[in-house]
Design an enzyme around this catalytic site. Structure first.
Site, short mmCIF file in Angstrom:
data_model
loop_
_atom_site.label_atom_id
_atom_site.label_comp_id
_atom_site.label_asym_id
_atom_site.label_seq_id
_atom_site.Cartn_x
_atom_site.Cartn_y
_atom_site.Cartn_z
CG HIS A 1 -0.63 3.87 4.84
ND1 HIS A 1 -1.37 3.41 6.25
CD2 HIS A 1 -0.48 2.62 4.37
CE1 HIS A 1 -1.26 2.12 6.25
NE2 HIS A 1 -0.76 1.54 5.14
CB CYS B 1 -0.99 0.01 1.15
SG CYS B 1 -0.37 -0.60 2.74
#
Ligand code: 2RA
Length: 338
Positions: free
Chosen positions: A237, A126
């Protein structure tokens, strides 16, 4: 299209169903796949109920595409079994990413590399996806010499056990005696430890940024160092990225290139406090870039702030976009699967 979602009961699996539906992926039959303890459960997809099956049954059902989010060991054992019958596998684990015979794909960057011979395709980590989607156009224009990356990663990246630990600590419970994924409380804390430590005192998560970035950009000369930190944030994130280019650039050109990149949204107006935040990225498919400014401490230096929903563009959405590319280019589907 017969679609298998392997890891159907996990956090990413749940998002996978949402994204497949939102993207109107042409599903004619959904095959939710999970461990034996979940076999028989019902999964709702597009108003229809489907029964969770085990891996062996799923192979026998001969899906056109199987999207895995079930961990590396399951992928290593079962992706080849699906590929053997002609199913194309898009795998979210790290199992195949650095295999030199497997493609590591961010559709907006390198989907054109895919051919009918690619039966196991790796979804990057990711934190790599959001980083490289932003850097690819800049590397092409100015040539990246060195990267220094600090990540601020949502606890959702560690799955349901981490969400349970966070929620318990948020309720004021002491999780120290439980089987919690983190060695320390994550609520109101930052933990500089994502995945396991390696012999070089970096974590696997940090080295994924190093190796995967070089593979996708096709340039092993790029110097990269990273620090990955787990933070008590739900929405995604965040990454502070320092870039040193080989060639001169202007901030205006950087902003122009990013704005023109499919999948990137530039949020950069500090006079009005406009910049990316996980709160704004949550449940969205794009990668958000801001705080674009020259690093005045070195020649050809640039600082960026990059945010994305790690469960969506960082995992499910990127995988569904790969499958969508495959379908659009007739690399999967009835008559294509052997
Ligand atoms: C994490 N990138 O955030 C890893 C796995 N999704 O924990």
């Amino acid at each position: 299209m017969k679609v298998a979602v392997v890891g159907a009961t996990g956090l990413v699996g749940g998002v996978m169903f949402q994204v497949l539906q939102e993207h109107n992926f042409p599903v004619t039959e959904m095959i939710p796949v999970a461990s034996e303890r979940s076999v028989g459960k019902q999964i709702e997809y597009c108003g229809k109920s489907y029964t969770v099956v085990g891996l062996r049954t799923a192979v026998e059902m001969r899906p056109d595409v199987a999207i895995f989010s079930a961990g590396g060991s399951i992928s290593l054992e079962w992706a080849p079994k699906f590929a053997e019958i002609g199913t194309v596998v898009v795998d979210n684990s790290s199992a195949w990413r650095m295999d030199p015979t497997k493609k590591l794909i961010i559709p907006e960057v390198n989907a054109s590399e895919l051919t009918e011979r690619d039966l196991i395709i790796a979804n990057p980590n990711c934190s790599t996806i959001q980083l490289v989607l932003a850097l690819a156009p800049l590397h092409k224009a100015f040539g990246i010499k060195r990267l220094v990356i600090s990540t601020y990663q949502s606890f959702t990246g560690t799955g349901v056990p981490a969400v349970n630990q966070y929620e318990a600590e948020k309720r004021g419970e002491d999780t120290s005696g439980t089987d919690r994924p983190y060695s320390y409380p994550i609520f109101e804390n930052c933990i500089p430890h994502c995945d396991v430590f390696l012999n070089n005192d970096y974590t696997k998560e940090e080295m994924k940024l190093v190796h995967e970035t070089r593979k996708i950009l096709g340039d092993d000369s790029i110097a990269i160092t990273a620090t990955a930190v787990r933070v008590p944030v739900h929405g995604g994130h965040s990454e502070s990225v320092n870039v040193e280019f080989h060639r001169p650039f202007t901030v205006a050109k950087v902003r122009e290139l990013l704005t023109a990149t499919p999948g990137i949204v530039v949020q950069d107006d500090v006079k009005n406090n406009v910049y990316p935040m996980p709160l704004l990225a949550k449940h969205k498919d794009e990668v958000f870039v801001g705080r674009i400014r020259r690093d005045e401490s070195i020649e050809n230096g640039l600082n960026l702030w990059v945010v994305a929903d790690n469960l969506r563009k960082g995992a499910a959405t990127n995988a569904v976009q790969i499958a969508t590319y495959l379908a659009a280019n007739k690399l999967i589907g009835p008559g294509v699967t052997a």
